[in-house]
Scaffold this active site. Sequence first.
Site, short mmCIF file in Angstrom:
data_model
loop_
_atom_site.label_atom_id
_atom_site.label_comp_id
_atom_site.label_asym_id
_atom_site.label_seq_id
_atom_site.Cartn_x
_atom_site.Cartn_y
_atom_site.Cartn_z
N GLY A 107 6.76 -3.11 4.29
CA GLY A 107 6.43 -2.43 3.04
C GLY A 107 4.95 -2.35 2.73
CD GLU A 108 3.77 1.26 3.17
OE1 GLU A 108 4.56 1.73 2.31
OE2 GLU A 108 3.90 1.45 4.39
N GLY A 132 1.10 -5.44 14.51
CA GLY A 132 0.40 -6.59 15.06
C GLY A 132 1.35 -7.48 15.83
CG HIS A 147 5.96 6.46 -0.19
ND1 HIS A 147 4.62 6.22 -0.40
CD2 HIS A 147 6.17 6.24 1.13
CE1 HIS A 147 4.04 5.88 0.74
NE2 HIS A 147 4.96 5.89 1.70
#
Length: 321
Positions: free
Chosen positions: A106-107, A174, A38
Amino acid sequence: MVKIGYTMMTEQAGPRELVSHVVGAERAGFDFSVISDHSFPWLESQGHAPYAWSVLGAAAQATSRIPLMTYVTCPTFRYHPAVVAQKAATLQILSEGRFRLGLGSGENLNEHIVGAGWPAAHVRLEMLEEAVDIIRRMFAGGYVSHHGAHFDVENARLWDLPDQPPPIGIAVSGPRSCALAGRHGDLVIATEPEPELLERFDAHGGSGKPRVGQLPVSYDPDRAAAVARAHDQFRWALGGWKVNAELPGPEGFEQAAAHTRPQDVADAIPCGDDVGAFVDAVRPYVEAGFTEVALVQIGGDHQEPFLKWAAAELLPALRGL
């Protein structure tokens, strides 16, 4: 028998503490370890975000047995895939073959810092697939040039290659990411015990490959204190990954979780010191088909008591699953 791992959560502890914690996890008998990668904590109350790869280098030297793994690195925004390949190859050498490279799309929380924007999810997955191809080509040795839809590589080479390249894990949430992981991953990574994810992974070539899950826990002999700490530092997790991937900073997560009650967190995360409750929380992962589950003890200042309890009570109980 499911393998039980330990999470170095960079959002809640500093670099020296993280290395100390993984040394303790090895001593306690955990089967493997993972580390988050992060640039921001989820919430300001967590308060940390050291550079995961420096921590990994130190951990590789401070430990001798426990496997190491990124959970997960995004190789498309903050890091160019050619740079990720170099870092991972070096870690594999330093750890003497104990490293696995976990990758994901990722975010926004972490990747926004380079100012490259945040495209739609399907574009992020296209970028990840191209990045994985570049990384594998570099692991194979020799010079690599690439001019694709999202990345350019010009005459790159890894001069220090491990005897065996790190296995590559791909995070899924997903159908599209499951298909990508099945085609290109050596293992699959997920944070929810959903059998459908593994079934889709298997349908695209993942059958027989390891599957690694993750579960937050909040150990404390005082259950009320465990619930309060989990609510303070982990209420963001109840939002789900479709939300969590999009928010750009801790302020957004504060707002998104503003109406999450302590009881909501306690219903989702095992809290306290009831071994049975922790075992019951791991069981759905085992029943879904996960072969490994990494635990996240919430609270950077509460790792050592957790590790002692895990060694004495929790890990022996989980060995029976």
